[in-house]
Design a protein around this motif. Sequence first.
Motif, short mmCIF file in Angstrom:
data_model
loop_
_atom_site.label_atom_id
_atom_site.label_comp_id
_atom_site.label_asym_id
_atom_site.label_seq_id
_atom_site.Cartn_x
_atom_site.Cartn_y
_atom_site.Cartn_z
N ASP A 90 -2.97 -53.28 -110.04
CA ASP A 90 -1.83 -52.35 -109.96
C ASP A 90 -0.87 -52.78 -108.84
N ALA A 91 -1.42 -53.22 -107.71
CA ALA A 91 -0.58 -53.66 -106.60
C ALA A 91 0.20 -54.91 -106.98
N ALA A 92 -0.41 -55.80 -107.74
CA ALA A 92 0.28 -57.01 -108.18
C ALA A 92 1.46 -56.66 -109.09
N VAL A 93 1.24 -55.69 -109.97
CA VAL A 93 2.33 -55.24 -110.84
C VAL A 93 3.46 -54.63 -110.00
N THR A 94 3.09 -53.79 -109.03
CA THR A 94 4.08 -53.16 -108.15
C THR A 94 4.87 -54.20 -107.37
N ALA A 95 4.17 -55.26 -106.94
CA ALA A 95 4.82 -56.30 -106.14
C ALA A 95 5.64 -57.26 -106.99
N GLY A 96 5.56 -57.13 -108.31
CA GLY A 96 6.33 -58.00 -109.19
C GLY A 96 5.77 -59.40 -109.32
N ALA A 97 4.46 -59.53 -109.25
CA ALA A 97 3.84 -60.85 -109.37
C ALA A 97 4.19 -61.49 -110.70
N GLY A 98 4.43 -62.81 -110.67
CA GLY A 98 4.80 -63.51 -111.89
C GLY A 98 3.62 -63.81 -112.79
N ARG A 99 2.48 -64.10 -112.21
CA ARG A 99 1.26 -64.40 -112.96
C ARG A 99 0.06 -64.04 -112.09
N ILE A 100 -0.97 -63.49 -112.71
CA ILE A 100 -2.22 -63.19 -112.01
C ILE A 100 -3.30 -64.13 -112.53
N LEU A 101 -3.95 -64.83 -111.61
CA LEU A 101 -5.13 -65.61 -111.95
C LEU A 101 -6.33 -64.92 -111.32
N TYR A 102 -7.39 -64.80 -112.08
CA TYR A 102 -8.56 -64.02 -111.66
C TYR A 102 -9.82 -64.87 -111.78
N THR A 103 -10.66 -64.84 -110.75
CA THR A 103 -11.90 -65.62 -110.79
C THR A 103 -12.97 -64.84 -111.55
N SER A 104 -13.00 -65.08 -112.86
CA SER A 104 -13.98 -64.47 -113.74
C SER A 104 -15.25 -65.34 -113.74
N GLN A 105 -16.03 -65.23 -114.79
CA GLN A 105 -17.30 -65.97 -114.86
C GLN A 105 -17.55 -66.40 -116.30
#
Length: 286
Positions: A90-105
Motif C-alpha cells: 500500500d505504501a508503494a502505491v501511495t509513493a507512486g512506485a513504478g514497479r514492485i519486485l518481491y522476494t517470493s519463493q
Amino acid sequence: MIIVTGATGKLGRRTVERLLERVPADRVGVSVRDPRKARELADRGVRVRQGSFDDPASLAHAFEGAEKLLLVSLDRTGEECVTGHRAAIDAAVTAGAGRILYTSQMGAAHDSRFQACRDHARTEDMLRATGLPWTALRNGFYASSALQFLESARHTGDIALPADGPVTWTGHDDLAEATAAILLGDARFEGATPPLTASAALDFGDVAEIATRATGRPFTRTVVPDGTFREQVLAHGTPAPIADLLLSIFAAARNGEFTAVDPTLAELIGRQPATFRTQLERAWAE
C-alpha cells in the motif's frame, strides 16, 4: 531511484552491493528499521531512510521517488507476515512506485505444506491486485537454511533430521546478483519468474555424501520421526510455533515442492550458480 527494503539483511545487503557495482550511489535508496545499521551505506552516498513495516507512514516516506522497489519478504509467518507485506505494498502505491519486485519463493502456493510459501502466494495476490507492474522473484530455497540444519551434524557427523525430499538449495550471493540484474533491467519478468535455483536438487542423504567428500570425515544420515524431532527442538527452547514451522519444511520437501531445477538463475548471472559443496566449504571454513 531503486529502493531496497531489508538492506541490512542477508539478501538485501548483498543486492545493494551488486547495484553499487553498476550504478551511482545516488540512484540507490534503502528502507531500514534502524538507519544506524546502514550508516556505512549512507557514507557512500546511498539514500537511507527509516521504514518500518509496522508504520505505513514511514514506509511511504522511505519509498518516495521509487522507480523500482525491491520488497524483501519479512522474517515473519502467517497473518503477521501478510499484514506487513500489505502495508508495504500500500505504501508503494501511495509513493507512486513504478514497479514492485518481491522476494517470493519457488514453492509459493496457497496449498503448500510450508506456511511461508502460503504467505508468499497471498502476497503475490496482493501485488497482482495493485494494477502496478510487478515481479515475484521465485527464489530457490536458501542454502543457509540447510546449513543451519547441519550445524549439529557438523560436530557429530550424523545428519539426524526428519524424512525429507530433494531441495534445490540456492545461495544468497547468486540470488542477489540476479536480483540486481533484474532491477537494472537486464531482464524483464512480468508476474512470477521461473524458479531461480541452483543446478541440483539434493536431499539430506545427498548432503551427507557431499559433506563426507568435502571434509574427508564420514557423515551419516539418520531419519528422525517428526514427533521425536519436535520434542528435541522444544527441549532446546524452541517455541512450539517455530518447531511446527521447521517440521513443515520437511513435509513440503517430502511433497516435492522444492525439487524444481531451472536454468534462469544461471542465465541471469552468466555462470553456473554455486554448488552446495562450495557453499558448505565456505561456511565451514569460517
